[in-house]
Each structure stands twice: as C-alpha cells, then as structure tokens.
Scaffold this motif. Structure first.
Motif, PDB file in Angstrom:
ATOM      1  N   SER A   1       0.831  -1.203   0.000  1.00 52.44           N
ATOM      2  CA  SER A   1       0.000   0.000   0.000  1.00 52.44           C
ATOM      3  C   SER A   1       0.867   1.257   0.000  1.00 52.44           C
ATOM      4  N   TRP A   2       1.843   1.294   0.913  1.00 53.92           N
ATOM      5  CA  TRP A   2       2.752   2.433   0.942  1.00 53.92           C
ATOM      6  C   TRP A   2       3.593   2.493  -0.337  1.00 53.92           C
ATOM      7  N   GLU A  29       2.757   1.681  -3.366  1.00 50.47           N
ATOM      8  CA  GLU A  29       1.980   2.261  -4.465  1.00 50.47           C
ATOM      9  C   GLU A  29       1.871   3.775  -4.322  1.00 50.47           C
ATOM     10  N   ARG A  30       1.719   4.266  -3.115  1.00 44.39           N
ATOM     11  CA  ARG A  30       1.637   5.723  -2.917  1.00 44.39           C
ATOM     12  C   ARG A  30       2.960   6.393  -3.294  1.00 44.39           C
TER      13      ARG A  30
END
Length: 472
Positions: free
Chosen positions: A328-329, A331-332
C-alpha cells in the motif's frame, strides 16, 4: 619499495612500486601503486618516473606491461607524458593553484572520488553490451529496472545485512535526498511535525522548509536517541513520523546500540509512529564487524528504509533505494515518482548493477573502507579528545562538540586559514547540542587532509577549554 621517502624529480631512479596482490591485471596494480604513493606523498608533484624499460627490468616484467600501467595512470590524471623526456607526476589541484581552488573542502560528505573514477570509465565503456541497455533509451518502470533492483537487493543484504530486503519491494530513487523527499511527501501534509535527532542531516532541513514541515529535535547520546526525550516529543507534538540516521549519525558519527534501537522501536509501536531509517553510512560502518540490527528488521511493519550508494561507492551515480513496509505504501510512493519525475534514470543504475554482478563493488567498497580507516585514524590522532569517538573504526565525518558561539568562531578562523568545514548551524535543529562536523573524504590527497586537520586544530586552540556542548 626501495625508498619510502618523498621522491623528487631528480631522484626518480630510487623509486620502485610496491605492488599488492589481487585479482586485477598487473598493469592496474602497478597504476594503483603509483596512485597510492602519490596520495601518501611518496611521489612528489613533478617527479619523473623511471623509463619503461628500466622499471620493467627492475620488476622482471615485460616493457609492454609498464607501458600499459603508465597509460592507465595517465588516464587517471596521475601522470603526464612528454615525448623525449618521460612520465611525470601531475600536481593535485591544491598544489597547482591553492588560491584559485579556494579553501580545502572538509564540508561535504562523500568518499574520495578518485577511488572509483577508473572503475567508472571502464564500466561506461562496457555498458552498451548489456542486454538491458536498450531499456535505458525509453521510460522505465517508476520503481526502476528489474536488473537494478535485483542487484540492489543483493547489495543491501550483503553490505547492510538487511534481512527483509527483496527486489520486488525495492524502489529506485535519484539519490538519498530524492528518496527522503518522496517519503516526506507521501507521509506528511503541510504543517506536520517530523521528529529527528537534535542535530541532523542538513538535507532534511531543506526538504522540511520546502514542504512547510516542522522539525522537532530529540536529544541523543553516544548510544543514539534518548528514549525518554523521544517519548516526550511524541506526546507534546502528536507527530507520527520519526526520521533517524542510526548508524554513524550525521553529523555526530554516533552509532545507535542494539538495545537503544529496540527501545526506539517499542516507543514507535506504542504511539503508532512511522520510522524513516536513513542508513546511508551502514556499508561504511560495517567494515568487518557485525552491526546492530537495522530498525527495518526490528520493525518492518512501520519502517521506511533508505539505502544510498553515495557514501560508500560514488555520489555521482545519484542512486538510492527505498524499502517501504507494505504494498500500500509502495503504491503511494510510486504515484509520487510518476507525478514528479515519471521514472528514475537508468544508465547510472545499470553501472551499479554491473558492478554488483561482476564483483567490482567489493573492490570499490574495500578501497573506500581501507582509505577511510586510515583517514579516521589520522583525524583522531591529530584532533584527539576534541572530537567524539565515532561509532566505527572508519567514518566519513567526525564530530567536535562545541558551544554554539565557540563553534562559530572556530569555523570562521578555519575558513580564514583556508579550510572550509560544515557551518555550525547547518545540522542544528535543537540548540541544546552544537558543534562542528569535519568531513574526511572530500579531499583527494591524504597529505592535504593532514595539513587541513592541523589548520582546524590551530583554529580550535582557544575554543576547546571549558566547552560543555557535548552530545548528551
């Protein structure tokens, strides 16, 4: 070596290189010996080396090998050849024109670039033969080429001893500063407070200023961040991001102990704080001894790991790697890479990958560690108790604790005497800690470093007594 004294131009017949064993071709090792003797002031600027056939006879080797060795030394900028006269040692910049070159630089923190320049030229000549070279002519993936991240994973596991590093999770960035900027852009909003050591990496201050972030300095001692100070700062600011340089901290050169790292991790978990671990100096500090575990191994679920090659290999590659806690991190961060630069540059990264794959990186880092161990010993010998003991036998910088006003005066005296050191206010976040950072790698010549350190010591002579600004 027949004569280890400085060899002037009219006494070159007594010089004979001390050739070290190693896997490199003989002509390269002869060129290495020439470079070593120049850096260690055993060959003076202007010295004329033996004729090719004379040195070949003295070493019992072919004349062609000596010719290649002299040619390699000339390519590195160590020698100049004059038809009919011979090969002469070229003067370093400091000796050619000290006034034109400006102050001796002890302010910028990187390894001696001369140790990698010849490898860089050779790598660039071979780069086009790689199967993945054609990929560099178009946009690459925002995380970088697979071959580069695979090499980086191997490098980080071997040199940083980081167990959680995997190629699939790594993200290539354009140097550590770019990586840090991406992380703060991803983790923070304008006006947020970021926790850090009371004296910290100047680049963090620049990013914070540009992004309208506040910095809160945390007191530290030779073991690292003080846990009680960290806990108080979290409670008073509500900050959810901690930036730290736990190994050879910049600027104090302290290395956080294993016990202190576990305390910091426990506090971060208790208050749900994310950690940015800037481990730019780990490969330098490690040497032959095992380092305390990385925070990313102790708390992989909340640590963003930054591994730069600028401090251990070459700053000119502009190459670093991020390891985020989860996809998740990740992708950001990739979204921010695309928004700000689309994709990282690939050609310099391929040089790094090539060095890892063919083992050149081991020779490069070995050269840097050997040189910096000698320079660190020199700095500690000359400056003595005026500097804090660094957290490793080899470091790129040392820290001299001084009260703020004393540090400013000593900085000015050194600059007027021809030596530039890091300005005292550059790393300062919390005024409870102050001092001077002295960088040991940016001067190419070891004898020039010795002279510069003597000037610094002289500048400090009136400031060292009564100082109470040690790292506490």
């Amino acid at each position: 070596m027949l004569d280890r004294a400085v060899i002037p131009g009219d006494a070159m017949e007594s010089w004979k290189p001390n050739i070290e064993e190693g896997p490199a071709p003989l002509y390269e090792r002869i060129a290495d010996a020439i470079e070593r003797d120049i850096h260690e002031s055993r060959l003076a600027p202007g010295a004329r080396l033996p004729a090719h056939r004379d040195l070949a006879h003295a070493l019992s080797i072919g004349t062609g090998t000596v010719t290649k060795a002299y040619g390699e030394a000339e390519r590195r900028g160590l020698l100049s050849s004059q038809v009919g006269r011979g090969s002469f040692v070229t003067a370093p910049i400091e000796a050619q024109d000290r006034a034109a070159a400006g102050p001796v630089d002890l302010a910028y923190n990187f390894p001696p670039v001369g140790l990698t320049s010849r490898y860089l030229a050779e790598a660039m000549g071979r780069l086009w033969r790689r199967q993945d070279f054609t990929a560099t002519s178009r946009y690459t993936a925002p995380e970088g080429l697979d071959s580069v991240r695979s090499a980086a994973s191997r490098w980080i596991r071997d040199r940083h001893e980081l167990e959680v590093a995997s190629a699939g999770n790594l993200i290539q960035t354009n140097g550590g500063q770019h990586g840090l900027s991406l992380l703060l852009q991803t983790l923070c909003r304008s006006g947020d407070t970021v926790l850090c050591e009371a004296v910290t990496f100047h680049g963090l201050k620049l990013i914070a200023r540009a992004a309208n972030l506040k910095l809160r300095g945390i007191a530290l001692d030779p073991q690292g961040l003080l846990p009680e100070a960290l806990e108080r700062a979290i409670a008073s600011t509500g900050s959810k991001v901690l930036y730290t340089v736990p190994t050879l901290q910049n600027p104090t050169a302290a290395t956080m102990s294993a016990a202190r790292r576990r305390e910091v991790v426990a506090i971060a978990r208790r208050y749900d704080v994310l950690i940015i671990e800037d481990d730019a100096y780990r490969a330098i500090a490690r040497g032959s001894s095992r380092m305390p575990p990385a925070l990313a191994d102790l708390a992989p679920e909340r640590t963003f790991y930054v591994a730069s090659v600028s401090k251990s290999i070459s700053p000119g590659l502009r190459l670093a790697f991020l390891l985020p806690p989860d996809t998740s991190w990740r992708e950001r961060i990739l979204d921010n890479i695309v928004a700000t630069g689309y994709a990282p540059p690939a050609q310099n990264a391929l040089i790094f990958a090539q060095w890892v794959e063919d083992g050149t990186v081991d020779a490069l880092v070995g050269n840097v560690l050997q040189e910096m161990q000698a320079r660190t010993a020199m700095a500690l010998r000359i400056l003595g108790d005026a500097v804090s003991k660094p957290g490793a036998d080899q470091t790129l910088h040392v820290w001299m604790p001084l009260e703020s006003l004393r540090a400013e005066r000593a900085y000015g005296r050194a600059l007027r005497a021809g030596v530039q050191i890091t300005p005292p206010d550059a790393p300062m976040v919390d005024h409870s800690i102050s001092g001077l950072r002295i960088c040991l790698g940016s001067v190419t010549d070891r004898s020039a470093l010795q002279r510069a350190l003597g000037i610094v010591l002289h500048a400090l002579k009136d400031e060292m007594s009564g100082s109470s600004a040690a790292v506490v």
